[in-house]
Design an enzyme around this catalytic site. Sequence first.
Site, PDB file in Angstrom:
ATOM      1  N   LYS A  44       0.838  -1.204   0.000  1.00 25.13           N
ATOM      2  CA  LYS A  44       0.000   0.000   0.000  1.00 25.13           C
ATOM      3  C   LYS A  44       0.865   1.243   0.000  1.00 25.13           C
ATOM      4  O   LYS A  44       2.012   1.219   0.476  1.00 25.13           O
ATOM      5  CB  LYS A  44      -0.944   0.037   1.217  1.00 25.13           C
ATOM      6  CG  LYS A  44      -0.282   0.040   2.607  1.00 25.13           C
ATOM      7  CD  LYS A  44       0.142   1.388   3.131  1.00 25.13           C
ATOM      8  CE  LYS A  44       0.879   1.296   4.467  1.00 25.13           C
ATOM      9  NZ  LYS A  44       1.629   2.469   4.837  1.00 25.13           N
ATOM     10  N   ALA A  51      10.105  -3.444   6.167  1.00 28.85           N
ATOM     11  CA  ALA A  51      10.156  -2.211   6.978  1.00 28.85           C
ATOM     12  C   ALA A  51      10.297  -0.986   6.089  1.00 28.85           C
ATOM     13  O   ALA A  51      11.027  -0.050   6.391  1.00 28.85           O
ATOM     14  CB  ALA A  51      11.282  -2.276   8.017  1.00 28.85           C
ATOM     15  N   GLY A  54       7.565   0.878   4.926  1.00 30.81           N
ATOM     16  CA  GLY A  54       6.408   1.776   4.957  1.00 30.81           C
ATOM     17  C   GLY A  54       5.372   1.421   3.907  1.00 30.81           C
ATOM     18  O   GLY A  54       4.498   2.215   3.586  1.00 30.81           O
ATOM     19  N   MET A  55       5.448   0.193   3.372  1.00 36.31           N
ATOM     20  CA  MET A  55       4.487  -0.237   2.359  1.00 36.31           C
ATOM     21  C   MET A  55       3.636  -1.413   2.837  1.00 36.31           C
ATOM     22  O   MET A  55       2.936  -2.055   2.056  1.00 36.31           O
ATOM     23  CB  MET A  55       5.201  -0.610   1.058  1.00 36.31           C
ATOM     24  CG  MET A  55       6.012   0.541   0.481  1.00 36.31           C
ATOM     25  SD  MET A  55       6.558   0.242  -1.205  1.00 36.31           S
ATOM     26  CE  MET A  55       5.166   0.886  -2.136  1.00 36.31           C
ATOM     27  N   SER A 101       1.800  -6.826   6.555  1.00 37.27           N
ATOM     28  CA  SER A 101       0.328  -6.842   6.554  1.00 37.27           C
ATOM     29  C   SER A 101      -0.193  -7.543   5.309  1.00 37.27           C
ATOM     30  O   SER A 101      -1.177  -8.294   5.368  1.00 37.27           O
ATOM     31  CB  SER A 101      -0.211  -5.411   6.597  1.00 37.27           C
ATOM     32  OG  SER A 101       0.288  -4.746   7.731  1.00 37.27           O
ATOM     33  N   ALA A 102       0.455  -7.317   4.170  1.00 29.90           N
ATOM     34  CA  ALA A 102       0.055  -7.994   2.926  1.00 29.90           C
ATOM     35  C   ALA A 102       0.201  -9.509   3.095  1.00 29.90           C
ATOM     36  O   ALA A 102      -0.676 -10.279   2.700  1.00 29.90           O
ATOM     37  CB  ALA A 102       0.903  -7.501   1.759  1.00 29.90           C
ATOM     38  N   ASP A 121      -3.088  -2.250   9.192  1.00 32.54           N
ATOM     39  CA  ASP A 121      -3.112  -2.197   7.725  1.00 32.54           C
ATOM     40  C   ASP A 121      -3.611  -3.504   7.094  1.00 32.54           C
ATOM     41  O   ASP A 121      -3.720  -3.585   5.865  1.00 32.54           O
ATOM     42  CB  ASP A 121      -1.696  -1.953   7.171  1.00 32.54           C
ATOM     43  CG  ASP A 121      -1.138  -0.584   7.542  1.00 32.54           C
ATOM     44  OD1 ASP A 121      -1.935   0.327   7.827  1.00 32.54           O
ATOM     45  OD2 ASP A 121       0.096  -0.436   7.548  1.00 32.54           O
TER      46      ASP A 121
HETATM   47  P1  ATP Z   1       4.030  -0.914   8.579  1.00 35.92           P
HETATM   48  O1  ATP Z   1       2.810  -1.741   8.253  1.00 35.92           O
HETATM   49  O2  ATP Z   1       4.236  -0.757  10.047  1.00 35.92           O
HETATM   50  O3  ATP Z   1       4.147   0.361   7.767  1.00 35.92           O
HETATM   51  P2  ATP Z   1       6.333  -1.726   7.132  1.00 35.92           P
HETATM   52  O4  ATP Z   1       5.725  -1.838   5.799  1.00 35.92           O
HETATM   53  O5  ATP Z   1       7.199  -0.527   7.369  1.00 35.92           O
HETATM   54  O6  ATP Z   1       5.243  -1.820   8.222  1.00 35.92           O
HETATM   55  P3  ATP Z   1       6.916  -4.540   7.258  1.00 35.92           P
HETATM   56  O7  ATP Z   1       7.696  -4.991   6.062  1.00 35.92           O
HETATM   57  O8  ATP Z   1       5.490  -4.886   7.321  1.00 35.92           O
HETATM   58  O9  ATP Z   1       7.163  -2.990   7.468  1.00 35.92           O
HETATM   59  O10 ATP Z   1       7.711  -5.134   8.516  1.00 35.92           O
HETATM   60  C1  ATP Z   1       7.778  -4.569   9.800  1.00 35.92           C
HETATM   61  C2  ATP Z   1       8.468  -5.587  10.714  1.00 35.92           C
HETATM   62  O11 ATP Z   1       7.608  -6.713  10.865  1.00 35.92           O
HETATM   63  C3  ATP Z   1       9.758  -6.161  10.148  1.00 35.92           C
HETATM   64  O12 ATP Z   1      10.846  -5.406  10.558  1.00 35.92           O
HETATM   65  C4  ATP Z   1       9.799  -7.599  10.667  1.00 35.92           C
HETATM   66  O13 ATP Z   1      10.551  -7.684  11.844  1.00 35.92           O
HETATM   67  C5  ATP Z   1       8.355  -7.923  11.049  1.00 35.92           C
HETATM   68  N1  ATP Z   1       7.706  -8.970  10.209  1.00 35.92           N
HETATM   69  C6  ATP Z   1       6.932  -9.971  10.648  1.00 35.92           C
HETATM   70  N2  ATP Z   1       6.449 -10.714   9.645  1.00 35.92           N
HETATM   71  C7  ATP Z   1       6.912 -10.170   8.513  1.00 35.92           C
HETATM   72  C8  ATP Z   1       6.721 -10.489   7.128  1.00 35.92           C
HETATM   73  N3  ATP Z   1       5.974 -11.525   6.734  1.00 35.92           N
HETATM   74  N4  ATP Z   1       7.340  -9.703   6.230  1.00 35.92           N
HETATM   75  C9  ATP Z   1       8.084  -8.633   6.638  1.00 35.92           C
HETATM   76  N5  ATP Z   1       8.304  -8.312   7.920  1.00 35.92           N
HETATM   77  C10 ATP Z   1       7.709  -9.056   8.867  1.00 35.92           C
END
Ligand code: ATP
Length: 301
Positions: free
Chosen positions: A10, A100, A102-103, A107-108, A140
């Site tokens: 997202k 990590a 921000g996308m 959650s996906a 999300d």
């Molecule tokens: P946010 O939804 O908070 O904006 P984001 O997109 O910045 O998150 P994500 O890639 O969702 O970051 O990952 C955040 C943290 O979640 C990672 O640093 C990791 O430790 C943990 N995590 C748990 N499961 C997963 C997964 N399936 N993929 C990526 N990270 C995961």
Amino acid sequence: MTFTVRAPAKINLHLGVGAPREDGFHPLLTVYQAVGICDDVTASRSAGWSLGVSVPDWMDADLVPVTGDNIVDRAARLLADHHGIDAKAEVSIAKTIPIAGGMAGGSADAAAALVALDRLWGVETSDEDLLRIAAELGSDVPFALIGGTALGTGRGELVEPVADDETWWWVAVVNPEGMSTPAVYRHFDELNPDADPQPPDADDLLAAVAAGDVHGLAATLRNDLQEAAFDLRPDLSDVIDLGHREGALRGIVSGSGPTCVFLADSADSARAVATAFTEDGHDIVMVTHGPVAGAHVVTYV
Ligand code: ATP
């Protein structure tokens, strides 16, 4: 039977953030858009539970937890508990969404796992229950189920589709070093000690989306976390400036960062902006578009 489910990253076209609530969450008024950068989750029958992760060359696989702490482990447990069954499956995640970044990649994956396991186990979870379980997993996750363009309220988990017939072109400039979402929110609180409890509305942006007005959308993109993200990572404002110089209509930090996304007025302009970033030495640059579908089955074997 094996099911592969694809779920999108997202971006937040508008991320309005209010003062933290008593439960510690920030009230949000956000407009999400699902874009064509996707993770795939594959689930097959198995006598026990196992989870594997594969990543492209540019991603560090060690950043994804696989010891029971992955959000997909939690998704499986919640869905299995809801139906009073054991969580048995062999699951693998094929990642493309930056970690990590921000996308909302995690959650996906959670949304994709809920759909894949619901099908694999034949438990026919209602849409209402699936959205409730998704909201328990993370703010999300409900959006990753519905996709498209949507208004998110509450802490982002209450989602309502927004009519959007346009194709919007984006360039995502990925930063190899992720950012912690809680750290960015903490810094937002330091910078905004008197934040209004009510997050700012997105009326002008929603009007631009409804009208298919790309210049109107560029003018109304808003991310209340951007200032905090710039403070924590000053290099991000240089990235935004470069995109503006190279012809993007507007660039913003995606969610809590550090990925920066740029709106372009056509596929060709998006490709030109992406080329400029590559020539400037940015290794991971993606041209994409939105809105795209939420978590959906792509293969049954
Ligand atoms: P946010 O939804 O908070 O904006 P984001 O997109 O910045 O998150 P994500 O890639 O969702 O970051 O990952 C955040 C943290 O979640 C990672 O640093 C990791 O430790 C943990 N995590 C748990 N499961 C997963 C997964 N399936 N993929 C990526 N990270 C995961």
